[in-house]
Design a protein around this motif. Structure first.
Motif, PDB file in Angstrom:
ATOM      1  N   VAL A 579       0.836  -1.208   0.000  1.00  0.00           N
ATOM      2  CA  VAL A 579       0.000   0.000   0.000  1.00  0.00           C
ATOM      3  C   VAL A 579       0.864   1.248   0.000  1.00  0.00           C
ATOM      4  CG1 VAL A 579      -1.691   1.309   1.334  1.00  0.00           C
ATOM      5  CG2 VAL A 579      -1.951  -1.160   1.085  1.00  0.00           C
ATOM      6  N   PHE A 580       1.925   1.242   0.784  1.00  0.00           N
ATOM      7  CA  PHE A 580       2.798   2.425   0.839  1.00  0.00           C
ATOM      8  C   PHE A 580       3.390   2.736  -0.530  1.00  0.00           C
ATOM      9  CE2 PHE A 580       3.846   1.705   5.613  1.00  0.00           C
ATOM     10  CZ  PHE A 580       2.569   2.118   5.940  1.00  0.00           C
ATOM     11  N   VAL A 587       6.765   7.465   0.567  1.00  0.00           N
ATOM     12  CA  VAL A 587       7.857   6.728  -0.081  1.00  0.00           C
ATOM     13  C   VAL A 587       7.681   6.918  -1.581  1.00  0.00           C
ATOM     14  CG1 VAL A 587       8.133   5.029   1.744  1.00  0.00           C
ATOM     15  CG2 VAL A 587       6.527   4.587  -0.107  1.00  0.00           C
ATOM     16  N   PRO A 588       8.764   6.826  -2.361  1.00  0.00           N
ATOM     17  CA  PRO A 588       8.618   7.014  -3.814  1.00  0.00           C
ATOM     18  C   PRO A 588       7.642   6.015  -4.393  1.00  0.00           C
ATOM     19  CG  PRO A 588      10.923   7.023  -3.158  1.00  0.00           C
ATOM     20  CD  PRO A 588      10.141   6.593  -1.953  1.00  0.00           C
ATOM     21  N   ARG A 589       6.729   6.509  -5.197  1.00  0.00           N
ATOM     22  CA  ARG A 589       5.709   5.640  -5.769  1.00  0.00           C
ATOM     23  C   ARG A 589       6.264   4.867  -6.942  1.00  0.00           C
ATOM     24  NH1 ARG A 589       0.354   6.777  -9.077  1.00  0.00           N
ATOM     25  NH2 ARG A 589      -0.782   4.910  -8.590  1.00  0.00           N
ATOM     26  N   VAL A 839      -6.246   4.374   4.215  1.00  0.00           N
ATOM     27  CA  VAL A 839      -5.450   4.080   3.019  1.00  0.00           C
ATOM     28  C   VAL A 839      -5.223   2.576   2.910  1.00  0.00           C
ATOM     29  CG1 VAL A 839      -3.144   4.268   2.032  1.00  0.00           C
ATOM     30  CG2 VAL A 839      -4.319   6.304   2.757  1.00  0.00           C
ATOM     31  N   LEU A 840      -4.894   1.938   4.045  1.00  0.00           N
ATOM     32  CA  LEU A 840      -4.656   0.493   4.040  1.00  0.00           C
ATOM     33  C   LEU A 840      -5.895  -0.279   3.600  1.00  0.00           C
ATOM     34  CD1 LEU A 840      -2.642   0.135   7.366  1.00  0.00           C
ATOM     35  CD2 LEU A 840      -1.757  -0.121   5.053  1.00  0.00           C
ATOM     36  N   ALA A 841      -7.076   0.156   4.053  1.00  0.00           N
ATOM     37  CA  ALA A 841      -8.306  -0.553   3.697  1.00  0.00           C
ATOM     38  C   ALA A 841      -8.785  -0.198   2.299  1.00  0.00           C
ATOM     39  CB  ALA A 841      -9.401  -0.243   4.718  1.00  0.00           C
TER      40      ALA A 841
END
Length: 1073
Positions: A579-580, A587-589, A839-841
């Motif tokens: 997810v991050f 963090v860089p996407r 965001v996680l969900a």
């Protein structure tokens, strides 16, 4: 053992055919029907191939033959007169009527036979013309007869309205022969038998004309204009066959297989090309195909077998091919035989671990070739050839393929790369084109697992060292009271002398830091369990840091710990990392709760009832439950048992309320719930006798859940399937979805009373009925049926399968726990923590989390801009509108974003109208209001949108009528009791229409009056001028002004007046008496 394979059998048939006739100036040899061209329909491809080859060889195409070969025995060749026959064709092409000159000689009374035989791409030796005649008088004399051979219209003309399906003919043979009347030369004898007794014969080939080079036929019929017009629309279209081959790409991307009972289902359809389909059918008992796939294995199979690629037939049995992995690392290849049995073989070599390699398996009849290739340019390989005498059954359209795991077997633990399947070819590995395209990603996977191997080794060695040191210290100081107190209250001992090199410690800095900080003395002794336990501890520590006030600031420093936890096998950490990186959360996407609560942050009423153990809602429910309110007791018990509305799970307290309500009240729902708890022993000691009494009591009160529970009792504990079916049928009639599912299980297991054997069709019907009622297991079965398509009542439909499966996936308990943590953080005002958990969900695809996250990004755009690397509002509202039950406000938000434009998205009125229309269709008055405003601004609503809203364009033909309809619907859906924006807009529209009508009528009145006055004045003036020009001059008029000069007779008064720019008659003279 003789093999019935299609390939070898075809070779045998080829050997039985006679060689092609010799080619000469007068070739008279003709392939007999029993050998080369068998009569009838659906001939063999070898016959057509033979004729096509002959067509390319014969140089005298369509011309007369020049040699007649007699088939009279050698003993009779001394006779002076020999029977012969040959013919001349005046035009070599196939025409509707072809004129043929037949020249023949008969030494005895004979019958002359002429026949035209054609072969197409799919059928051979079809007779289309036959003629025969006798010759009894003119013997020993050459005779000539002209014959008009007529061919069918579908062979010689193009398609038109009457000839719908002209055929493409590959070979046309015109053949003639002579038979003596006394050697089966009777006219009643069949043509095939007649040909066998021929004394002379001859043939020639006619040139065929392709369908689109043929002329149109004049049918002498006139079509009606409409039929002629419709035909002309499609007459000149050239049909094109779709490009099709036997190569199927089953996987074109990297697929991670977790070693669980999940995988990818693929189903092959029949070929549209009839040649390919005919070849496939011929090879059902002689398989010829090749499988090529890339694999990266982490471990060998932990069970007996793990699925790689296997076929499941229509009877839910393994078919050909079925490829599995064993515990030792060998390949297990299984085939289904023609005689109904199964046969399996195991390779002699093992396949490599933690290395990308390509596995190629080719079947050619009874021979299987297995090859594994690895390394650069695939130079390192293992090869094994296995031969069988049995006939394999192979029908790749009578079932479905599974890649990885399924409900039958777990999948491998590793990665699948590109997978190609050659359905009709057995290829050598050098001829297979199946490259590993995503080399960068595959290399990253390899590096990641090499790093994880180092992490696991470090954790395992360090944990073992610490535990051994601790045990040794305990053995030496068993009676030391000081050390006992130090061990109990002091800091845990750690090993600071690491046995690894400095470079390795620098590469895993976060891991060694965690090893020093955590107490590893209490971890499990088992190596795998100790590594997993350590990963869980690192994860909990990382999550604790993320949940702090400034947690989002620490994500970059937490990521290494999550990576170490992921390497230790703790997969929740893997999900956080995914997810991050997907959302770019600082963090860089890179280009435990039982269910999920649907609570929207925009719904203030639902947010008000969220509580805790000391909240007002909970205390009020507890007060009402104490007073004996059955509804409050049930609600309070459910909240405590499942952990709902923010209340922590407390099964013991929940059971107390269940028991109190069941024993003190007569509420059937509470009685049923308590009975289930007693049956299963959830938080209380099992008491089957009391549970059965309570279940019967609830059922007697008409509760359908209790009726189903009685059926469950007789099925599970008494094995009385007749009684179980009786109760379940009754509960199913009452509308209980659990009963529908249970009846389906009886049919699936083949134990339904009075019904012999399994009945998957009836089972699927009951599962579908249960799924419609919300039953989870029934929904999973429906998803499985739709993805496999093995039942006629459930044709393959992957889209429906995904919809059903997603419905169950959203019930995941862990996701519900994450969503609840996000909701609690939002209610407590912890925006950073709420953003993290939502965001996680949201990235799992749960719609309520997506809309809530978009709402948070709207309220706190500074957070979204600071921490997320994506356009949060646009991304998650856009995700939510593609869900099945998306809320109407999400459609309104997306409509606004399309209308105004958003960041990189330009304005799009068409999409904006679609979003507002969907919101309106969901019953949202704002959707109708926004559509009306767009029309007010001059936008045009497309007809398909009006049809979508069930607004008839024939009735509402103008914008005013559509506006009035939209405002009326908006008003009817408004919840306000007083004036709403919709009602005010409707009133304003009608006032404008009335005022416009009033102004319009006043203007018409004014213009009408003015025009009428002008018309009257002009009419009066016109008549006055006419009367004045027609009257004569009188003396009175002359003497009226004696001083005036006399008018010249050369100038008329009109001309004079015109010259003086004065009217012709100024004043009419008064009449004088």
């Amino acid at each position: 053992m003789q093999r019935r394979g299609a390939g070898r059998g075809w070779l045998r048939r080829r050997q039985q055919q006679p060689p092609p006739p010799a080619v000469g100036p007068r070739a008279a040899a003709m392939a007999p029907p029993s050998g080369g061209v068998p009569p009838g329909l659906g001939g063999r491809p070898a016959c057509a191939l033979l004729l096509l080859c002959y067509l390319n060889v014969v140089p005298t195409l369509g011309r007369q033959t020049s040699l007649t070969t007699s088939v009279i025995p050698r003993t009779e060749q001394s006779v002076a007169y020999k029977d012969f026959i040959y013919f001349t064709i005046f035009e070599g092409n196939v025409r509707n009527v072809s004129e043929v000159s037949v020249e023949y000689l008969c030494s005895q009374p004979c019958v002359v036979n002429l026949e035209a035989v054609v072969s197409s791409e799919f059928r051979s030796s079809i007779p289309v013309y036959k003629k025969r005649w006798k010759n009894e008088k003119h013997l020993h004399t050459s005779r000539t007869q002209i014959v008009h051979v007529k061919f069918p219209s579908i062979m010689v003309y193009r398609d038109d309205y009457f000839i719908r399906h002209s055929i493409s003919v590959s070979v046309v043979i015109l053949r003639a022969w002579i038979t003596h009347q006394y050697s089966s030369g009777d006219l009643n004898v069949k043509w095939e038998e007649n040909l066998l007794h021929a004394v002379a014969k001859n043939y020639t080939l006619l040139k065929t004309v392709p369908p689109f080079e043929r002329p149109f036929k004049d049918h002498q019929v006139c079509l009606e204009w409409n039929m002629d017009y419709i035909w002309n629309l499609q007459a000149n279209k050239i049909p094109q066959c779709p490009l099709e081959n036997d190569v199927v790409t089953l996987l074109g991307f990297l697929y991670a297989s977790s070693g669980e009972n999940t995988g990818i289902v693929k189903k092959f359809l029949r070929f549209q090309n009839r040649e390919l389909e005919a070849t496939r059918r011929q090879r059902i008992d002689y398989p010829v195909f090749t499988v090529s796939l890339w694999l990266y294995l982490l471990h060998y199979c932990k069970a007996n077998l793990c699925g790689i690629l296997y076929f499941v037939d229509s009877n839910e049995m393994y078919g050909t091919p079925s490829i599995f992995l064993t515990e030792e690392g060998y390949l297990h290849i299984q085939m289904h035989l023609v005689k109904g049995e199964d046969l399996a073989v195991k390779t002699k070599f093992t396949i490599p671990l933690k290395e990308w390699f390509r596995l190629d398996i080719s079947f050619n009849g009874g021979q299987i070739v297995v090859t594994t290739s690895s390394g650069q340019d695939l130079k390192d390989y293992h090869n094994q050839t296995i031969s069988f005498r049995e006939d394999f059954h192979y029908n790749d359209t009578s079932g479905y393929f599974i890649i990885g795991g399924s409900r039958y077997v777990a999948g491998i633990e590793g990665f699948f790369g590109p997978l190609k399947y050659y359905r009709l070819h057995a290829l050598h590995p050098a001829r297979i084109f199946n490259p590993l395209l995503e080399k960068q990603l595959s290399e990253q996977i390899k590096l990641y697992y090499e790093r994880c191997a180092e992490v696991q080794e470090i954790v395992s060695v360090y944990t073992s060292t610490v535990q051994q040191g601790d045990r040794g210290q305990e053995a030496c100081n068993l009676r030391n009271s000081y050390l006992d107190l130090k061990l109990r209250y002091g800091r845990p001992s750690t090993c600071r002398a690491f046995p690894w090199e400095k470079e390795l410690r620098a590469r895993h800095r976060s891991l060694f830091q965690a090893l020093l900080e955590l107490n590893l003395v209490t971890v499990p002794r088992n190596q795998n369990e100790s590594v997993l336990d350590f990963g869980g501890r690192i994860f909990e520590k990382a999550v604790k840091r993320l949940s702090s006030v400034d947690g989002l600031h620490q994500i970059s420093s937490v990521v290494p710990f999550l990576m170490d936890a992921s390497c230790c096998g703790y997969h929740k950490a893997s999900y956080y990392l995914a997810v991050f990186y997907e959302t770019g959360l600082t963090v860089p996407r890179d280009q435990l709760q039982a269910y999920v609560e649907t609570i929207r942050l925009k719904d203030d009423e639902i947010l008000k009832v969220q509580t805790k153990e000391d909240g007002d809602v909970f205390m009020w429910l507890k007060h009402e439950a104490t007073r004996g309110n059955a509804a409050a007791q049930q609600r309070l018990a459910q909240m405590l048992f499942w952990g709902q509305q923010g209340v922590a799970k407390n099964p013991e307290a929940a059971i107390e309320w269940y028991a109190k309500g069941a024993l003190e009240t007569e509420d059937p729902a509470l009685i049923y719930d308590y009975a289930i708890v007693l049956f299963k022993g959830q938080g209380v000691k099992k008491n089957r006798r009391l549970a059965l009494e309570l279940m019967k009591k609830a059922a007697s009160k008409g509760l359908h859940q209790a009726v189903n529970g009685l059926g469950w009792y007789y099925h599970k504990f008494k094995k009385n399937y007749a009684k179980a079916a009786k109760y379940w049928l009754k509960a199913e009639e009452m509308g209980n979805p659990d009963a529908s599912y249970n009846l389906g299980v009886l049919y699936l297991d083949g134990i339904f009373p009075g019904v012999p054997g399994r009945n998957q069709t009836l089972a699927a019907e009951y599962f579908h009925k249960a799924a419609q009622g919300g039953h989870m297991e029934g929904t999973l079965w429906c998803s499985l049926y739709y993805v496999t398509g093995n039942l006629e009542t459930f044709p393959r439909d992957p889209e429906k399968a995904v919809v059903w499966a997603k419905h169950i996936a959203e019930k995941n308990g862990y996701l519900g726990h994450v969503i609840r943590k996000g909701l609690n953080a939002y209610l407590e005002g912890s925006w950073h923590e709420a953003l993290l958990y939502y965001v996680l969900a949201a990235e799992t695809g749960i719609e309520v989390s997506q809309t809530n996250l978009a709402h948070i990004c709207e309220e706190r755009p500074d957070l979204a801009k600071r921490y997320l690397g994506v356009n949060c509002v646009w991304r998650y509202y856009n995700f939510s509108v593609f869900q099945i039950d998306a809320p109407s406000f999400a459609y309104l938000k997306m409509g606004d974003l399309y209308y105004y434009g958003h960041q990189n998205q330009s304005q799009d009125l068409e999409l904006s109208v679609q979003m507002y229309a969907q919101a309106a269709l969901d019953g949202d008055s704002q959707g109708f209001f926004n559509l009306a405003l767009l029309i007010e601004e001059g936008a045009i609503i497309p007809h398909h949108i009006l049809d979508f809203l069930e607004i008839d364009p024939t009735i509402h033909s103008n914008n005013i009528s559509i506006l009035r309809e939209l405002y009326e619907r908006c008003w009817s859906l408004s919840n306000e009791e007083s004036f709403s924006p919709c009602s005010l807009a409707w009133l304003y529209l009608n006032l404008r229409l009335i005022w416009g009508a009033v102004l319009h009528s006043a203007l018409i009145y004014f213009l009408g009056t003015f025009l009428l006055s002008v018309l009257i004045a002009w009419t009066v003036q016109y008549f006055q001028s006419v009367s004045a020009s027609n009257s004569h001059l009188t003396p009175a008029w002359a003497s009226a002004d004696p001083t005036a000069p006399t008018a010249s007779p050369a100038v008329t008064p009109t001309a004079d007046a015109s010259a003086q720019d004065q009217p012709t008659v100024i004043n009419n003279p008064e009449p004088r008496g």
